[in-house]
Design a protein around this motif. Structure first.
Motif, PDB file in Angstrom:
ATOM      1  N   LEU A  50       0.834  -1.193   0.000  1.00  0.00           N
ATOM      2  CA  LEU A  50       0.000   0.000   0.000  1.00  0.00           C
ATOM      3  C   LEU A  50       0.875   1.252   0.000  1.00  0.00           C
ATOM      4  O   LEU A  50       1.858   1.344   0.727  1.00  0.00           O
ATOM      5  CB  LEU A  50      -0.901   0.018   1.238  1.00  0.00           C
ATOM      6  CG  LEU A  50      -2.036  -1.010   1.261  1.00  0.00           C
ATOM      7  CD1 LEU A  50      -2.751  -0.965   2.607  1.00  0.00           C
ATOM      8  CD2 LEU A  50      -3.014  -0.731   0.140  1.00  0.00           C
ATOM      9  N   SER A  51       0.502   2.214  -0.834  1.00  0.00           N
ATOM     10  CA  SER A  51       1.226   3.485  -0.924  1.00  0.00           C
ATOM     11  C   SER A  51       0.243   4.632  -0.772  1.00  0.00           C
ATOM     12  O   SER A  51      -0.958   4.476  -1.026  1.00  0.00           O
ATOM     13  CB  SER A  51       1.942   3.613  -2.273  1.00  0.00           C
ATOM     14  OG  SER A  51       2.849   2.546  -2.478  1.00  0.00           O
ATOM     15  N   GLU A  52       0.742   5.783  -0.369  1.00  0.00           N
ATOM     16  CA  GLU A  52      -0.102   6.963  -0.250  1.00  0.00           C
ATOM     17  C   GLU A  52      -0.258   7.622  -1.617  1.00  0.00           C
ATOM     18  O   GLU A  52       0.670   7.644  -2.418  1.00  0.00           O
ATOM     19  CB  GLU A  52       0.484   7.957   0.748  1.00  0.00           C
ATOM     20  CG  GLU A  52       0.461   7.472   2.187  1.00  0.00           C
ATOM     21  CD  GLU A  52       0.838   8.576   3.160  1.00  0.00           C
ATOM     22  OE1 GLU A  52       0.879   9.760   2.740  1.00  0.00           O
ATOM     23  OE2 GLU A  52       1.098   8.259   4.328  1.00  0.00           O
ATOM     24  N   THR A  53      -1.451   8.165  -1.869  1.00  0.00           N
ATOM     25  CA  THR A  53      -1.693   8.926  -3.086  1.00  0.00           C
ATOM     26  C   THR A  53      -1.440  10.406  -2.812  1.00  0.00           C
ATOM     27  O   THR A  53      -1.360  10.838  -1.658  1.00  0.00           O
ATOM     28  CB  THR A  53      -3.142   8.749  -3.573  1.00  0.00           C
ATOM     29  OG1 THR A  53      -4.025   9.372  -2.631  1.00  0.00           O
ATOM     30  CG2 THR A  53      -3.493   7.270  -3.690  1.00  0.00           C
ATOM     31  N   SER A  54      -1.368  11.192  -3.873  1.00  0.00           N
ATOM     32  CA  SER A  54      -1.156  12.626  -3.704  1.00  0.00           C
ATOM     33  C   SER A  54      -2.373  13.308  -3.095  1.00  0.00           C
ATOM     34  O   SER A  54      -2.274  14.430  -2.589  1.00  0.00           O
ATOM     35  CB  SER A  54      -0.823  13.272  -5.051  1.00  0.00           C
ATOM     36  OG  SER A  54      -1.859  13.028  -5.995  1.00  0.00           O
ATOM     37  N   SER A  55      -3.527  12.623  -3.107  1.00  0.00           N
ATOM     38  CA  SER A  55      -4.744  13.208  -2.539  1.00  0.00           C
ATOM     39  C   SER A  55      -4.956  12.814  -1.081  1.00  0.00           C
ATOM     40  O   SER A  55      -5.961  13.173  -0.473  1.00  0.00           O
ATOM     41  CB  SER A  55      -5.963  12.788  -3.369  1.00  0.00           C
ATOM     42  OG  SER A  55      -6.071  11.373  -3.413  1.00  0.00           O
ATOM     43  N   GLY A  56      -4.016  12.059  -0.515  1.00  0.00           N
ATOM     44  CA  GLY A  56      -4.112  11.715   0.890  1.00  0.00           C
ATOM     45  C   GLY A  56      -4.684  10.345   1.188  1.00  0.00           C
ATOM     46  O   GLY A  56      -4.777   9.952   2.344  1.00  0.00           O
ATOM     47  N   GLY A  57      -5.068   9.591   0.155  1.00  0.00           N
ATOM     48  CA  GLY A  57      -5.587   8.249   0.359  1.00  0.00           C
ATOM     49  C   GLY A  57      -4.491   7.215   0.176  1.00  0.00           C
ATOM     50  O   GLY A  57      -3.299   7.495   0.359  1.00  0.00           O
ATOM     51  N   TYR A  58      -4.902   6.006  -0.207  1.00  0.00           N
ATOM     52  CA  TYR A  58      -3.965   4.908  -0.372  1.00  0.00           C
ATOM     53  C   TYR A  58      -4.297   4.144  -1.656  1.00  0.00           C
ATOM     54  O   TYR A  58      -5.418   4.212  -2.154  1.00  0.00           O
ATOM     55  CB  TYR A  58      -4.041   3.942   0.825  1.00  0.00           C
ATOM     56  CG  TYR A  58      -3.760   4.611   2.140  1.00  0.00           C
ATOM     57  CD1 TYR A  58      -2.456   4.730   2.624  1.00  0.00           C
ATOM     58  CD2 TYR A  58      -4.797   5.149   2.907  1.00  0.00           C
ATOM     59  CE1 TYR A  58      -2.195   5.360   3.839  1.00  0.00           C
ATOM     60  CE2 TYR A  58      -4.549   5.782   4.102  1.00  0.00           C
ATOM     61  CZ  TYR A  58      -3.247   5.885   4.564  1.00  0.00           C
ATOM     62  OH  TYR A  58      -2.989   6.518   5.746  1.00  0.00           O
ATOM     63  N   TRP A  59      -3.333   3.413  -2.153  1.00  0.00           N
ATOM     64  CA  TRP A  59      -3.583   2.615  -3.344  1.00  0.00           C
ATOM     65  C   TRP A  59      -2.576   1.473  -3.431  1.00  0.00           C
ATOM     66  O   TRP A  59      -1.527   1.503  -2.781  1.00  0.00           O
ATOM     67  CB  TRP A  59      -3.502   3.474  -4.613  1.00  0.00           C
ATOM     68  CG  TRP A  59      -2.099   3.797  -5.071  1.00  0.00           C
ATOM     69  CD1 TRP A  59      -1.248   4.735  -4.546  1.00  0.00           C
ATOM     70  CD2 TRP A  59      -1.393   3.153  -6.134  1.00  0.00           C
ATOM     71  NE1 TRP A  59      -0.061   4.726  -5.228  1.00  0.00           N
ATOM     72  CE2 TRP A  59      -0.119   3.770  -6.208  1.00  0.00           C
ATOM     73  CE3 TRP A  59      -1.716   2.145  -7.037  1.00  0.00           C
ATOM     74  CZ2 TRP A  59       0.833   3.390  -7.138  1.00  0.00           C
ATOM     75  CZ3 TRP A  59      -0.761   1.756  -7.970  1.00  0.00           C
ATOM     76  CH2 TRP A  59       0.492   2.380  -8.019  1.00  0.00           C
ATOM     77  N   PHE A  60      -2.935   0.467  -4.220  1.00  0.00           N
ATOM     78  CA  PHE A  60      -1.993  -0.582  -4.573  1.00  0.00           C
ATOM     79  C   PHE A  60      -2.383  -1.115  -5.941  1.00  0.00           C
ATOM     80  O   PHE A  60      -3.541  -1.016  -6.359  1.00  0.00           O
ATOM     81  CB  PHE A  60      -1.972  -1.716  -3.536  1.00  0.00           C
ATOM     82  CG  PHE A  60      -3.173  -2.624  -3.575  1.00  0.00           C
ATOM     83  CD1 PHE A  60      -3.185  -3.772  -4.358  1.00  0.00           C
ATOM     84  CD2 PHE A  60      -4.310  -2.320  -2.826  1.00  0.00           C
ATOM     85  CE1 PHE A  60      -4.287  -4.608  -4.397  1.00  0.00           C
ATOM     86  CE2 PHE A  60      -5.421  -3.154  -2.860  1.00  0.00           C
ATOM     87  CZ  PHE A  60      -5.410  -4.298  -3.647  1.00  0.00           C
ATOM     88  N   GLY A  61      -1.422  -1.677  -6.632  1.00  0.00           N
ATOM     89  CA  GLY A  61      -1.677  -2.233  -7.956  1.00  0.00           C
ATOM     90  C   GLY A  61      -1.354  -3.710  -8.008  1.00  0.00           C
ATOM     91  O   GLY A  61      -0.449  -4.186  -7.309  1.00  0.00           O
ATOM     92  N   VAL A  62      -2.113  -4.436  -8.808  1.00  0.00           N
ATOM     93  CA  VAL A  62      -1.799  -5.836  -9.086  1.00  0.00           C
ATOM     94  C   VAL A  62      -0.582  -5.866 -10.002  1.00  0.00           C
ATOM     95  O   VAL A  62      -0.434  -5.031 -10.900  1.00  0.00           O
ATOM     96  CB  VAL A  62      -3.008  -6.541  -9.738  1.00  0.00           C
ATOM     97  CG1 VAL A  62      -2.655  -7.976 -10.129  1.00  0.00           C
ATOM     98  CG2 VAL A  62      -4.203  -6.526  -8.798  1.00  0.00           C
ATOM     99  N   ASP A  63       0.307  -6.823  -9.777  1.00  0.00           N
ATOM    100  CA  ASP A  63       1.497  -6.941 -10.607  1.00  0.00           C
ATOM    101  C   ASP A  63       1.113  -7.050 -12.078  1.00  0.00           C
ATOM    102  O   ASP A  63       0.200  -7.801 -12.436  1.00  0.00           O
ATOM    103  CB  ASP A  63       2.295  -8.172 -10.168  1.00  0.00           C
ATOM    104  CG  ASP A  63       3.645  -8.257 -10.853  1.00  0.00           C
ATOM    105  OD1 ASP A  63       3.697  -8.859 -11.951  1.00  0.00           O
ATOM    106  OD2 ASP A  63       4.628  -7.735 -10.318  1.00  0.00           O
ATOM    107  N   ASP A  64       1.806  -6.291 -12.921  1.00  0.00           N
ATOM    108  CA  ASP A  64       1.466  -6.265 -14.348  1.00  0.00           C
ATOM    109  C   ASP A  64       1.467  -7.660 -14.977  1.00  0.00           C
ATOM    110  O   ASP A  64       0.631  -7.961 -15.842  1.00  0.00           O
ATOM    111  CB  ASP A  64       2.453  -5.373 -15.111  1.00  0.00           C
ATOM    112  CG  ASP A  64       2.201  -3.891 -14.865  1.00  0.00           C
ATOM    113  OD1 ASP A  64       1.239  -3.561 -14.146  1.00  0.00           O
ATOM    114  OD2 ASP A  64       2.980  -3.068 -15.394  1.00  0.00           O
ATOM    115  N   ALA A  65       2.377  -8.499 -14.540  1.00  0.00           N
ATOM    116  CA  ALA A  65       2.465  -9.837 -15.132  1.00  0.00           C
ATOM    117  C   ALA A  65       1.254 -10.690 -14.778  1.00  0.00           C
ATOM    118  O   ALA A  65       0.889 -11.604 -15.531  1.00  0.00           O
ATOM    119  CB  ALA A  65       3.747 -10.530 -14.658  1.00  0.00           C
ATOM    120  N   ASP A  66       0.619 -10.395 -13.633  1.00  0.00           N
ATOM    121  CA  ASP A  66      -0.514 -11.190 -13.165  1.00  0.00           C
ATOM    122  C   ASP A  66      -1.861 -10.549 -13.471  1.00  0.00           C
ATOM    123  O   ASP A  66      -2.903 -11.203 -13.333  1.00  0.00           O
ATOM    124  CB  ASP A  66      -0.408 -11.409 -11.652  1.00  0.00           C
ATOM    125  CG  ASP A  66       0.821 -12.206 -11.260  1.00  0.00           C
ATOM    126  OD1 ASP A  66       1.290 -13.012 -12.092  1.00  0.00           O
ATOM    127  OD2 ASP A  66       1.322 -12.023 -10.136  1.00  0.00           O
TER     128      ASP A  66
END
Length: 237
Positions: free
Chosen positions: A181-197
């Motif tokens: 999990l990482s912080e967004t510039s708007s103050g929330g959080y996000w994560f991404g699924v691995d591109d390969a998967d």
């Protein structure tokens, strides 16, 4: 159990199987509450949930009733507030009545605790529909032209909700690694699924969804286009 009619695929109306109780464990309720958690708000006397796809908004209304309103909005892009996007929004509002909200006296009778955290135990047999509702409520699907890959990510202000989405991904039958999990510039959080998967995960998430009608047609089309673009990118190399 009842059937509600909805045009979930934009063509002929489809029978949506809906339980009599919108809190019962069922594929339709799992999809509904995933959407509510991803893009909704629950108070003691009202539920509001926002969808960007008219057909999926109609499905949500079929599950729990309420009133739909349509508007066009312009907002900052979650990952980068210097970018704005204009999109359709369909807001479903469910108000309480003499029997309470969805027949419950107050929000504590819903799958939401006093701190606003969601309880999804009743929907544990319908992880795919729950996760699909979450993705359509607070996720994105895109084609990454810089790398020729499909991107699938989840964005929300509630860190715990995203951690729960990661748990659901861990339990799905396809291998799908994801970022921390990482912080967004708007103050929330996000994560991404691995591109390969991402291709296998996205394909599993929308597999056979037309059988139930519990999906946003525009989001599935975006996935299909992104997969096609990724395949074409690989062929050009």
């Amino acid at each position: 159990m009842s059937d509600a009619r909805s045009s979930a695929d934009g063509d002929e109306p489809l029978e949506i199987e809906v339980p009599a109780d919108p809190l019962a464990g069922h594929a339709a309720t799992a999809y509904f509450w995933g959407h509510v958690a991803g893009s909704g708000d629950v108070t003691d006397d009202r539920i509001e949930v926002v969808a960007n796809d008219e057909a999926s908004a109609q499905v949500l209304a079929a599950v729990a009733g309420g009133d739909l309103e349509h508007e066009t909005t312009t907002r900052d892009y979650a990952h980068d507030t210097s970018i704005t996007r204009t999109e359709d929004e369909y807001t479903l509002t469910i108000d309480g009545d003499d029997t309470g909200l969805l027949g419950r006296s107050g929000a504590l009778g819903l799958p939401v605790d006093g701190r606003g955290n969601y309880r999804f135990g009743a929907f544990s047999e319908y992880d795919r529909e729950l996760l699909r509702g979450l993705l359509e409520g607070c996720g994105t699907i895109c084609f990454k032209s810089s790398s020729g890959t499909v991107g699938i990510s989840f964005v929300h202000d509630d860190r715990d909700l995203l951690a729960f989405a990661q748990e659901l991904i861990d339990e799905c039958p396809v291998d799908a690694a994801y970022d921390d999990l990482s912080e967004t510039s708007s103050g929330g959080y996000w994560f991404g699924v691995d591109d390969a998967d991402a291709p296998a995960f996205g394909t599993w998430l929308y597999e056979n969804c037309e059988e139930t009608g519990l999906f946003a047609p525009s989001r599935r089309r975006k996935l299909e286009r992104s997969l096609e673009q990724a395949d074409a990118y690989g062929d050009d190399e």
